[in-house]
Scaffold this active site. Sequence first.
Site, PDB file in Angstrom:
ATOM      1  N   ASP A 107      -5.689  -0.427  11.459  1.00 58.21           N
ATOM      2  CA  ASP A 107      -5.080  -0.915  12.869  1.00 58.21           C
ATOM      3  C   ASP A 107      -4.390  -2.106  12.853  1.00 58.21           C
ATOM      4  O   ASP A 107      -4.764  -3.287  11.984  1.00 58.21           O
ATOM      5  CB  ASP A 107      -6.060  -0.751  13.993  1.00 58.21           C
ATOM      6  N   GLU A 150     -10.472   2.864  -7.096  1.00 52.68           N
ATOM      7  CA  GLU A 150     -11.514   3.165  -7.862  1.00 52.68           C
ATOM      8  C   GLU A 150     -12.286   4.458  -7.472  1.00 52.68           C
ATOM      9  O   GLU A 150     -13.036   5.064  -8.257  1.00 52.68           O
ATOM     10  CB  GLU A 150     -12.635   1.981  -7.406  1.00 52.68           C
TER      11      GLU A 150
END
Length: 555
Positions: A214, A258
Amino acid sequence: MTDPPTTGDDEWWRSAAIYQVYPRSFADGDGDGTGDLLGVLDRLPYLRDLGVDAMWFTPWYPSPMADGGYDVADYRAIDPAFGDLALAEELIATAARLGLRTIVDVVPNHVSDQHRWFQEALAAGPGSPERARFWFRPGRGEHGELAPNGWQSNFGGPAWSRLVEADGTPGDWYLHLFAPGQPDLNWDSPEVRAEFEDVLRFWFERGVAGVRIDSAALLVKDPTLPELDDEPGPGEHPYVDRDELQDVYRAWRRIADEYGGRALVGEIWLPDVERFGRYLRPDVLHTAFNFDFLACPWQVDDLRRSIDTTTEMHRAVGAPATWVLANHDVTRTVTRYGRADTSFAFERKRFGTPTDLELGRRRARAAALLTMALPGSLYLYQGEELGLPEVEDLPLERLEDPMHERSGGVDPGRDGCRVPLPWNGQQAPYGFSAVPNGGAVAPSWLPQPADWAGLTVQAQASDLGSMLSLYRTALRLRREHPDLGDGSLTWLTGDEMDLEGVLAFRRGPSLVSVTNLRDVPIDLPRHDRVLLSSAPLEGGRLPADTTVWLDVPTP
């Protein structure tokens, strides 16, 4: 750790159709009038059958709701009105089994004033490490009675509020680019950076496939807090699009990578194309919302410009474009496209704007097919597939959006696009709320119009001409057709058809999309068959405000 659906495609986000869930208004599973995660869990088969690939949830965290949940009190929990963390984990896992990925909303620019950090800052006092996580400053003037600078809130009014200290005396001011209940975080603080990196890991461990960020361009501020010039150059704004943001998101990208197959999606409102593209370089964010297209008027030249600018910029950085017509902040498409001004801008929202809903609905159908034919990923706001209009006659006492209050009542705010969905039945709440054992159905948190019976999922499901049927068919074709989704487009030439007032492009070797923005029917290019049309053809010609997908001979 829970894993998202396994499709062998770690780059699912390049082509995905993503459905935005506004939890308060999607479905109410416990019958209290407020949507919740139990309601979403019950309606997951609806989303699977609609044909979307993922769900994006607006904030579901504990919140005082000063700004519809974007004032977060705890990023690692669920608001009790929606459920709890165990239910969220069940929802993520169940959705994954149905082939639906989950995207959560993270709000890094600010927190709620009820967040533990802000409460600690209030208790700790001026100059403390706890206050260094935020933008606390003494005021100007003889007695500090003036705000530190003249910055304005995005919701109207000053972007600073002054504290009353524990001893009752006026104290420091704190920065809030949105509501006073949303104090801005100081991203110069290593604690702030470490906290949000841990929040990312927390949700990735629970199986979410992506994070929507956001206000992604607002995090970093010029520490000198200078006054805002009238027209700052690219990268020179004191709190928008600061260069230091790139390092923040590079660190986030390393974490997402990852876990594999996780996507970072930025909410970035920037007019400068080059600056926007910097966020989509291969080591920064995966995608970002395309607000230029969302705000574009229903005019052929404007749409063509927006499509060209968007595709060229994304191609330059190797990122997929995103296409969206609406979200929880903007006027619903059916209403906006029925107005004299079909563009969107927050500052132009007013009560009483005339709307031709029949025209708006026709254009919204055409825009849906146009959007789904464009290369990249698609975002669909809940209720757009039902053709819901903006609700513009909500009782003033029921409005909750701070944009209404801080405008002095001039701006109707955003509640009109957040009214709960109608699922079935002839009267409110139209199946939105479950019926409690032995109890009556509670009224929905925002009232639904009395004339929505024909717009329910139940009413539209068996109607082949309904908006819902159009979306279901289009999303199925978009998923199945090899020429749709990620890729490129090629505009048709004047040798192939008359292009005045028309958007016509080829996707791959065998699909052509044609949108007629003239007010008269047009002839179509040579084709083998019609795959789908937003309105019936008229004697083989494409009517005004209509989009058609054509199966064409390969070149």
